[in-house]
Design an enzyme around this catalytic site. Structure first.
Site, short mmCIF file in Angstrom:
data_model
loop_
_atom_site.label_atom_id
_atom_site.label_comp_id
_atom_site.label_asym_id
_atom_site.label_seq_id
_atom_site.Cartn_x
_atom_site.Cartn_y
_atom_site.Cartn_z
NE ARG A 42 -2.33 1.30 3.74
CZ ARG A 42 -1.89 0.26 4.57
NH1 ARG A 42 -2.34 -1.00 4.37
NH2 ARG A 42 -1.46 0.56 5.81
NE ARG A 103 9.19 -5.45 22.60
CZ ARG A 103 8.10 -4.78 22.51
NH1 ARG A 103 6.98 -5.67 23.18
NH2 ARG A 103 7.96 -3.89 21.98
CB CYS A 133 6.05 2.30 24.85
SG CYS A 133 4.20 1.44 24.88
N GLY A 164 -0.36 4.74 21.72
CA GLY A 164 0.24 3.29 22.02
C GLY A 164 -0.33 2.47 20.89
CE LYS A 217 3.41 -7.25 24.18
NZ LYS A 217 2.73 -6.21 23.32
CG HIS A 246 2.27 5.57 27.41
ND1 HIS A 246 1.32 6.06 26.52
CD2 HIS A 246 2.60 4.22 26.71
CE1 HIS A 246 0.88 4.99 25.57
NE2 HIS A 246 1.91 3.97 25.80
#
Length: 338
Positions: A42, A103, A133, A164, A217, A246
């Site tokens: 796209r 991670r 984050c 987020g 997480k 945040h």
């Protein structure tokens, strides 16, 4: 590794974090040599102007050639990262991945430069993971306290902005406010319910233990980054009607008591932190004023009334900057010794 110029690729260049990579590279005076941008079908063919250059977004495929690329910043989602990691790193490029794909892999370092910079030099797969984050923001604030006395236990409640969930989520929050002001029924597509004039204690999918994946997480990533498998971390993650940046309320228990004065001094001296801690109105960090800024802001530092070894404090950071693009660029600066 010192180089006068670094050849850079950005995968997911048209997304909110991809665009932030371009801004951060410019702001940090990162010595970009060749710049190549990759995206989906796209966005392929779109032209991006950057520092006087017109760069055409290429469609990412398994035939994409990353030869000559020193570092690839990847922010296109975990499925894309997993599928194309071998393609990106085949010719030796260092992949700094912003997704959750790698991670927790034992052979992939999870790095926040203010906390565990040395981990960035152990990359057997040529991949470094950028943490979630909320984790980045929290561990930057935990590090100076942990240096005073090892942290045993952390409780955290997050107040996460629409950013987020991406640029389209920010657009949805704005459109919900416009619809409500005009007397129209707001649409909720990016979130499970209306976010305007609301808070939603639900980010990502629920697990069998009742915690969401976002909360888990923070649990697992904090242990890995801080090299502290015994550290106990419990999170509640909440979406709030803020566009960008945040906030987190953190309760940390240390092995021995840390005074508020010692904590305040440690925060004031810590790399990547700005202390805003007073007892008057506005002498504390707020997302409205921190959107677009680089550091993690810390305030509301108090002794925990329920725990003699506890401290309570409040942090705010821009999710797209320090929580994503800036941290990744700082990882590259660490690796290339810039």
């Amino acid at each position: 590794m010192n180089k006068t110029s670094i050849n850079v690729a950005i995968v997911g260049a048209s997304g909110a974090v991809g665009q932030e990579f371009l801004r951060v590279l410019r702001e940090q005076n990162f010595p970009v040599g060749d710049l190549r941008l990759f995206g989906s079908q796209r966005s392929a063919g779109s032209v991006v102007e950057w520092c006087g250059r017109n760069v055409v977004i290429e469609q990412l495929s398994h035939d994409s050639d990353f030869s000559g690329i020193d570092v690839a910043f990847v922010s296109a989602g975990a499925s894309v990262s997993k599928e194309y990691a071998a393609t990106i790193t085949a010719a030796g490029a260092l992949m700094i991945d912003n997704s959750s794909a790698f991670r927790m892999d034992a052979d992939v370092p999870l790095v926040v430069p203010e906390v565990n910079p040395d981990d960035a030099f152990n990359t057997p797969r040529r991949i470094i993971a950028n943490p979630n984050c909320t984790t980045i923001q929290m561990v930057v604030a935990l590090k100076p306290i942990n240096d005073l006395s090892p942290i045993r236990r952390v409780h955290v409640a997050t107040y996460q902005a629409a950013s987020g969930a991406g640029a389209s989520a920010m657009d949805e929050l704005e459109s919900q406010h416009r619809d409500i002001a005009a007397g129209r029924e707001p649409k909720a597509e990016k979130f499970v319910d209306q976010l305007a004039f609301n808070v939603i204690p639900h980010i990502d999918v629920f697990g069998d233990n009742g915690y969401t994946r976002e909360e888990m997480k923070m649990h697992f990533e904090t242990k890995k980054i801080m090299h502290a498998p015994a550290l106990e971390v419990s999170a509640t993650c909440v979406r709030v009607p803020v566009l960008r940046a945040h906030s987190e309320a953190i309760w940390a228990e240390t092995e021995t008591p840390v005074s508020v004065e010692s904590a305040r001094e440690a925060f004031a001296m810590a790399k990547g932190i700005v202390l805003v801690d007073g007892h008057a109105p506005k002498e504390y960090p707020m997302p409205l004023h921190i959107a677009g800024l680089d550091p993690v802001y810390v305030g509301r530092i108090r002794a925990d009334l329920a725990n003699p070894c506890g401290l309570s404090f409040w942090t705010v950071a821009d999710q797209i900057k320090k929580g994503a693009a800036l941290n990744a660029v700082q990882i590259a600066q660490t690796v290339f010794r810039l």
